[in-house]
Design an enzyme around this catalytic site. Sequence first.
Site, PDB file in Angstrom:
ATOM      1  N   TRP A 134      -7.457  -3.346  10.270  1.00  0.00           N
ATOM      2  CA  TRP A 134      -8.073  -4.604  11.023  1.00  0.00           C
ATOM      3  C   TRP A 134      -9.218  -2.984  11.460  1.00  0.00           C
ATOM      4  CZ3 TRP A 134      -8.847  -9.320   9.477  1.00  0.00           C
ATOM      5  CH2 TRP A 134      -7.527 -10.000   8.852  1.00  0.00           C
ATOM      6  N   SER A 135      -9.112  -3.562  12.507  1.00  0.00           N
ATOM      7  CA  SER A 135     -10.422  -2.912  13.078  1.00  0.00           C
ATOM      8  C   SER A 135      -9.801  -1.644  13.931  1.00  0.00           C
ATOM      9  CB  SER A 135     -10.618  -2.834  14.398  1.00  0.00           C
ATOM     10  OG  SER A 135     -11.713  -4.291  14.779  1.00  0.00           O
ATOM     11  N   THR A 136      -8.698  -1.250  13.718  1.00  0.00           N
ATOM     12  CA  THR A 136      -8.486   0.428  13.390  1.00  0.00           C
ATOM     13  C   THR A 136      -9.679   1.347  11.973  1.00  0.00           C
ATOM     14  OG1 THR A 136      -6.368   0.105  13.821  1.00  0.00           O
ATOM     15  CG2 THR A 136      -6.918   2.163  13.416  1.00  0.00           C
TER      16      THR A 136
END
Length: 399
Positions: A82-84
């Site tokens: 995801w946003s990593t």
Amino acid sequence: MSATHDAQQIPPTAEATRVDGHCDPRFTAVREAFEENFRERGEMGAAVAVTVAGRTVVDLWGGWADPARTRPWERDTLVNVWSTTKGPVALCAHLLADRGLLDLDAPVARYWPEFAAAGKEKVLVRHLLSHRSGVCGLREPHSLEDLYDWGLTTARLAATEPWWEPGTRSGYHAVTYGFLVGEVVRRVSGLKPGAFLEREVTGPLGIDFSVGLPARDHGRAAELVHAPAGAIGEQGASLREVTPLLIAAMANPPLGAAQANTPEWRAAEVPAANGHGTARAVAQLYGVFAGRGLFGGRRLLTPEAVERAREGQGRCVDLVLGAGLGSESEIGLGLWLSGPQGAYGPNPRAFGHDGFGGSFGLADPEAGVSVGYVMNRMGSRIADDPRKRALVEAVYRAL
């Protein structure tokens, strides 16, 4: 990165919480916290890696890659983080800026002329990186199929009006971030961020990370399991406080484990959210920042570029997340600063990024430390999952 000669080999534990890999004796506390995540915090399958001065000192994995518990998590298991993913995408922009090809203080329209529409002519590249462009989401309905169409998504973003005055406040660009920064990367380099990252970083350094997932690697992918229904905002004031900004940024279209487990999601390029990799790969990518631009014997960024990446753009209560982060927060040019709340350890100038459900990457140039953590049982907190906090605290106890 391979195990070092003084690494401590970790034998498998009980079948339900099997942990493999290596751990420097100095970092035994990290192994213990990782194992405790399985016993006490509902971990299903996960991996954690730590580098110090570019050397891997922790590389552990364990549990299961699927909810049926038929596939053990292996050394090379990949998972959607995801946003990593946003950290590696920011790295692409900083590489271009460091080479003099991208001016972070220039209007976005210098590189992407269509973006000047609807009052966005003064939006700067730094506003995209710091979630201050006002374009946190689209006003019109945008389906998953639309999201998978790069040209359509970027055209709609170019045509839309900002939700607030650009540059004044941050409002988390949960999904649009990757298309906004990514289209600037494409206009400057000729490559979408996934291809640019592979050419410039992951390919030369042999880092097992990609934006989207090639079909040849689908068999290595772990299956995500969603957080309990209705638990998304258990941390402080929560995402239950539904606002038009929140809907635009995080629910247009709705995304979750069910979508991320599909071949269509894996085949697409959604650079804010569908990076796939190992914890080792995340630690290596954030290790570029931790090493002040030097990693794996290669200089990718100048030290000045790393300092620029963590320039705070102003503390505020995020317009999208509200008080769901627990307090005011501050974003640099692409990553969140640890700040006084210690989101990425006790150094307020450390920085990193969390992913939906719990994954994270951390970079601390002062300590020369990077951390990557990935998992498939998604937690319910907006950020700072308890599993993350346990691992970060253990890393710093060992330093």
